[in-house]
Design a protein around this motif. Structure first.
Motif, short mmCIF file in Angstrom:
data_model
loop_
_atom_site.label_atom_id
_atom_site.label_comp_id
_atom_site.label_asym_id
_atom_site.label_seq_id
_atom_site.Cartn_x
_atom_site.Cartn_y
_atom_site.Cartn_z
N ASP A 1 16.34 14.59 -7.52
CA ASP A 1 15.00 15.02 -7.09
C ASP A 1 14.19 13.82 -6.61
O ASP A 1 13.55 13.86 -5.55
N ILE A 2 14.24 12.74 -7.36
CA ILE A 2 13.53 11.52 -6.97
C ILE A 2 14.04 11.01 -5.62
O ILE A 2 13.25 10.69 -4.71
N TYR A 3 15.35 10.93 -5.48
CA TYR A 3 15.92 10.37 -4.26
C TYR A 3 15.63 11.23 -3.03
O TYR A 3 15.46 10.70 -1.93
N GLU B 1 0.84 -1.20 0.00
CA GLU B 1 0.00 0.00 0.00
C GLU B 1 0.88 1.25 0.00
O GLU B 1 0.61 2.23 -0.71
N MET B 2 1.93 1.24 0.79
CA MET B 2 2.81 2.40 0.87
C MET B 2 3.57 2.59 -0.43
O MET B 2 3.77 3.72 -0.89
N SER B 3 3.98 1.50 -1.06
CA SER B 3 4.69 1.59 -2.32
C SER B 3 3.83 2.22 -3.41
O SER B 3 4.35 2.95 -4.27
N GLU B 4 2.54 1.96 -3.37
CA GLU B 4 1.63 2.57 -4.35
C GLU B 4 1.68 4.09 -4.23
O GLU B 4 1.66 4.81 -5.23
N ARG B 5 1.73 4.58 -3.01
CA ARG B 5 1.82 6.03 -2.81
C ARG B 5 3.13 6.57 -3.34
O ARG B 5 3.17 7.65 -3.95
N LEU B 6 4.21 5.86 -3.10
CA LEU B 6 5.50 6.32 -3.58
C LEU B 6 5.55 6.34 -5.10
O LEU B 6 6.07 7.28 -5.70
N ARG B 7 5.02 5.29 -5.72
CA ARG B 7 5.03 5.24 -7.18
C ARG B 7 4.26 6.41 -7.77
O ARG B 7 4.67 7.00 -8.77
N ALA B 8 3.13 6.74 -7.14
CA ALA B 8 2.35 7.88 -7.61
C ALA B 8 3.12 9.19 -7.46
O ALA B 8 2.98 10.11 -8.28
N THR B 9 3.97 9.26 -6.43
CA THR B 9 4.76 10.46 -6.19
C THR B 9 5.84 10.67 -7.24
O THR B 9 6.06 11.79 -7.72
N ILE B 10 6.52 9.59 -7.61
CA ILE B 10 7.67 9.74 -8.52
C ILE B 10 7.34 9.48 -9.98
O ILE B 10 8.18 9.75 -10.85
N ALA B 11 6.14 8.96 -10.26
CA ALA B 11 5.79 8.64 -11.65
C ALA B 11 5.99 9.82 -12.60
O ALA B 11 6.54 9.65 -13.70
N PRO B 12 5.55 11.04 -12.22
CA PRO B 12 5.77 12.17 -13.14
C PRO B 12 7.24 12.43 -13.43
O PRO B 12 7.60 12.85 -14.54
N LEU B 13 8.11 12.17 -12.46
CA LEU B 13 9.54 12.43 -12.65
C LEU B 13 10.17 11.38 -13.57
O LEU B 13 11.16 11.67 -14.26
N LEU B 14 9.61 10.18 -13.58
CA LEU B 14 10.14 9.13 -14.45
C LEU B 14 9.62 9.25 -15.87
O LEU B 14 10.00 8.47 -16.75
N SER B 15 8.75 10.22 -16.10
CA SER B 15 8.24 10.44 -17.46
C SER B 15 8.57 11.85 -17.95
O SER B 15 7.98 12.31 -18.92
N VAL B 16 9.50 12.51 -17.27
CA VAL B 16 9.95 13.84 -17.71
C VAL B 16 10.50 13.72 -19.13
O VAL B 16 11.23 12.78 -19.45
#
Length: 205
Positions: free
Chosen positions: A107-109, A72-87
């Motif tokens: 920035d991601i780290y 569940e927590m990982s889902e939140r993290l993925r949502a947080t960094i997803a925009p940065l992985l598609s810059v």
């Protein structure tokens, strides 16, 4: 009370229980997320319960296996960094793109730092975290080649070196052990990556 009224009342009670259960679940995930973000890398079930405002039995009822809570927590993290992985990758020289990659990785780290450290502490006792770790490495390698497709044509020695220099572990060594600030960390990584790129990577024709 008629049968239809009774059924309607029971339905409302069931809906209420589901809403309360969902609210408790979200509160538990948020509590763990907050505690780790504050530096408590292995919060106890009691601390999670206290922060969430629920009983400890509720924590165990919702997450009888910790891997479910990690997921569940990982889902939140993925949502947080997803925009940065598609810059969008900028056009330009290999050096310019390498610098952009380092900036995005830093920035991601900065955003995932405490959660990644927490995961590393518990990874070897959690099948889910081991699987998630492997997936993260794979995703970051794909992202590396999106920024620097030249890596795909490089020798394994060069490709592996660049991958290591833009990794979380490299960033964390600089930030945590060498106690560099954000700017100095980014510049150190840019210097290391830039040196290898200049010496070893040739732009694709």
């Amino acid at each position: 009370m008629t049968v239809s009224q009774k059924n309607g009342h029971e339905g409302e009670e069931a809906d209420g229980r589901r809403r309360r259960s969902q609210h408790s679940r979200e509160a538990i995930v948020s509590a763990m997320f907050e505690l780790i973000g504050e530096g408590d890398l292995r919060p106890s079930a009691q601390r999670i319960a206290d922060r969430a405002g629920v009983g400890i039995r509720t924590v165990f009822r919702h997450f009888d296996e910790m891997d479910r809570l990690f997921a569940e927590m990982s889902e939140r993290l993925r949502a947080t960094i997803a925009p940065l992985l598609s810059v969008e990758v900028p056009t330009g020289s290999v050096a310019r793109r390498a610098s952009g990659l380092v900036a995005v990785r830093c920035d991601i780290y900065e955003r995932i730092g405490p959660y990644k450290r927490s995961g590393n502490l518990q990874r070897f006792s959690s099948p889910y975290l081991r699987k998630a770790h492997r997936a993260t490495i794979r995703d970051f390698r794909i992202d590396l080649e999106r920024w620097l497709p030249e890596v795909g044509a490089a020798t394994p020695r060069v490709a592996n070196a660049i991958e290591a220099m833009v990794s979380f572990e490299c960033w964390d060594r600089l930030r945590t052990d060498q106690k560099l600030n954000q700017k100095d960390t980014r510049e150190a990584m840019e210097t290391a990556v830039g040196a290898v790129v200049a010496a070893s990577l040739k732009p694709r024709a």
